[in-house]
Design an enzyme around this catalytic site. Sequence first.
Site, PDB file in Angstrom:
ATOM      1  N   TYR A  34       0.830  -1.204   0.000  1.00  0.00           N
ATOM      2  CA  TYR A  34       0.000   0.000   0.000  1.00  0.00           C
ATOM      3  C   TYR A  34       0.859   1.246   0.000  1.00  0.00           C
ATOM      4  CZ  TYR A  34       0.817   0.790   5.050  1.00  0.00           C
ATOM      5  OH  TYR A  34       1.390   1.035   6.272  1.00  0.00           O
ATOM      6  N   ARG A  53       8.315   4.396  -4.602  1.00  0.00           N
ATOM      7  CA  ARG A  53       8.343   3.450  -3.471  1.00  0.00           C
ATOM      8  C   ARG A  53       7.318   2.334  -3.688  1.00  0.00           C
ATOM      9  NH1 ARG A  53       7.364   5.680   2.484  1.00  0.00           N
ATOM     10  NH2 ARG A  53       5.233   5.824   1.698  1.00  0.00           N
ATOM     11  N   HIS A 102      -0.881 -20.915   0.197  1.00  0.00           N
ATOM     12  CA  HIS A 102       0.126 -19.888   0.484  1.00  0.00           C
ATOM     13  C   HIS A 102       0.880 -19.482  -0.787  1.00  0.00           C
ATOM     14  CE1 HIS A 102      -0.752 -21.074   4.545  1.00  0.00           C
ATOM     15  NE2 HIS A 102       0.073 -20.170   5.034  1.00  0.00           N
ATOM     16  N   LYS A 144       6.396  -1.730   1.957  1.00  0.00           N
ATOM     17  CA  LYS A 144       5.197  -1.169   2.585  1.00  0.00           C
ATOM     18  C   LYS A 144       4.061  -2.172   2.412  1.00  0.00           C
ATOM     19  CE  LYS A 144       3.050   3.364   3.291  1.00  0.00           C
ATOM     20  NZ  LYS A 144       3.210   3.394   4.732  1.00  0.00           N
ATOM     21  N   GLU A 176      12.623   3.001  14.282  1.00  0.00           N
ATOM     22  CA  GLU A 176      11.568   3.888  13.757  1.00  0.00           C
ATOM     23  C   GLU A 176      10.342   3.720  14.632  1.00  0.00           C
ATOM     24  OE1 GLU A 176      10.058   2.939   9.819  1.00  0.00           O
ATOM     25  OE2 GLU A 176      10.052   0.797  10.214  1.00  0.00           O
ATOM     26  N   LEU A 200      11.084   1.544   6.982  1.00  0.00           N
ATOM     27  CA  LEU A 200      10.449   1.976   5.740  1.00  0.00           C
ATOM     28  C   LEU A 200      11.121   3.286   5.318  1.00  0.00           C
ATOM     29  CD1 LEU A 200       7.969   1.365   3.837  1.00  0.00           C
ATOM     30  CD2 LEU A 200       6.913   3.299   4.993  1.00  0.00           C
TER      31      LEU A 200
HETATM   32  N1  PDD Z   1       2.881   4.894   7.581  1.00  0.00           N
HETATM   33  N2  PDD Z   1       7.657   3.777   8.931  1.00  0.00           N
HETATM   34  C1  PDD Z   1       6.523   3.050   8.974  1.00  0.00           C
HETATM   35  C2  PDD Z   1       6.562   1.689   9.581  1.00  0.00           C
HETATM   36  C3  PDD Z   1       5.326   3.587   8.459  1.00  0.00           C
HETATM   37  O1  PDD Z   1       4.199   2.842   8.490  1.00  0.00           O
HETATM   38  C4  PDD Z   1       5.315   4.900   7.915  1.00  0.00           C
HETATM   39  C5  PDD Z   1       4.086   5.529   7.346  1.00  0.00           C
HETATM   40  C6  PDD Z   1       6.533   5.625   7.890  1.00  0.00           C
HETATM   41  C7  PDD Z   1       6.614   7.019   7.310  1.00  0.00           C
HETATM   42  O2  PDD Z   1       6.570   7.009   5.894  1.00  0.00           O
HETATM   43  P1  PDD Z   1       5.988   8.265   5.080  1.00  0.00           P
HETATM   44  O3  PDD Z   1       6.726   9.476   5.547  1.00  0.00           O
HETATM   45  O4  PDD Z   1       6.289   7.935   3.678  1.00  0.00           O
HETATM   46  O5  PDD Z   1       4.518   8.365   5.381  1.00  0.00           O
HETATM   47  C8  PDD Z   1       7.668   5.023   8.394  1.00  0.00           C
HETATM   48  C9  PDD Z   1       1.665   5.333   6.937  1.00  0.00           C
HETATM   49  C10 PDD Z   1       1.377   6.789   7.079  1.00  0.00           C
HETATM   50  C11 PDD Z   1       0.540   4.419   7.366  1.00  0.00           C
HETATM   51  O6  PDD Z   1       0.802   3.227   7.494  1.00  0.00           O
HETATM   52  O7  PDD Z   1      -0.599   4.869   7.507  1.00  0.00           O
END
Ligand code: PDD
Length: 279
Positions: A34, A53, A102, A144, A176, A200
Amino acid sequence: MDNKQVYLQGQYLPLSEAKVSVLDRGFLFGDGVYEVIPAYQGQLFQFAAHIERLNNSLKSIRLDVAYDLAQWQAILEPLLIEGDAQYIYLQITRGVAEKRDHAFPAQIEPTIFAMCSPIPLVEKLEGVSAITLDDMRWQLCNIKATTLLANVLLRQQAVEQNCAEAILIKDGYAIEGAASNLFIVLDNILITPPKNADILAGITREVIIQLAQDNNMACVEQPITETALLQASEIWLTSSTKEILPVIQLNNKVVGTGEIGTVWHRMNTLFQHTKRVVS
Ligand code: PDD
């Protein structure tokens, strides 16, 4: 239920009418990826970086969806709704297979779903609390993936302790957040962990690093020990829906002075400006 228009398999339809099969591999296995793409004043922000990405995530899970930037833009832009700050949620699963297995079939049509929601940006003005928790996720956190059970459980633990986010610790290093990237300020230097499979590659993270470079703010990409995290004068968590969230309490102790820091104020001003001029 908000019955807004959403996108599903080439069609725009009301949310209540958007249905997928129970045999969809996204439902059965979390077999999908996603993106969360913010939009300000109707303009998708850092759109090319988000699609790049997405393509990396698709490639990593061996899913072939060959839309270019213009095609994605044509699909997503009609979903944008009135309002200053919104985000597009875009999900691609491997699709519906004939039986549950799977291993995936060679011929299968991916399921593509997208919707738009408002971004509520209030808490960052006051700062938030966070806790540290052990990172119990898998080894491919650079993808992601929709398979977010570990992140869900970690974030829930934080929320149940009245915290906005969990900062994840792996082998003695702060990695993170459960749904965000991490920055600290230590001795006036902005530090964020380097890009690798542990995190990520956040788009917001990249914008901040660029802004620091362009504005002569000392910023390095290097590992952050748990000790450095606890000594930091500022801690920020960044994401497309939270922007730059200042953490003023960590594990029930104040961070720095307990107030939102001066480096955050400077970076946030730069970020707010960038949002308005770049898309
Ligand atoms: N999540 N690390 C993780 C594990 C994340 O799920 C996200 C963002 C980020 C930040 O990435 P970005 O700056 O590209 O949004 C880092 C989104 C917002 C979500 O899962 O809703």
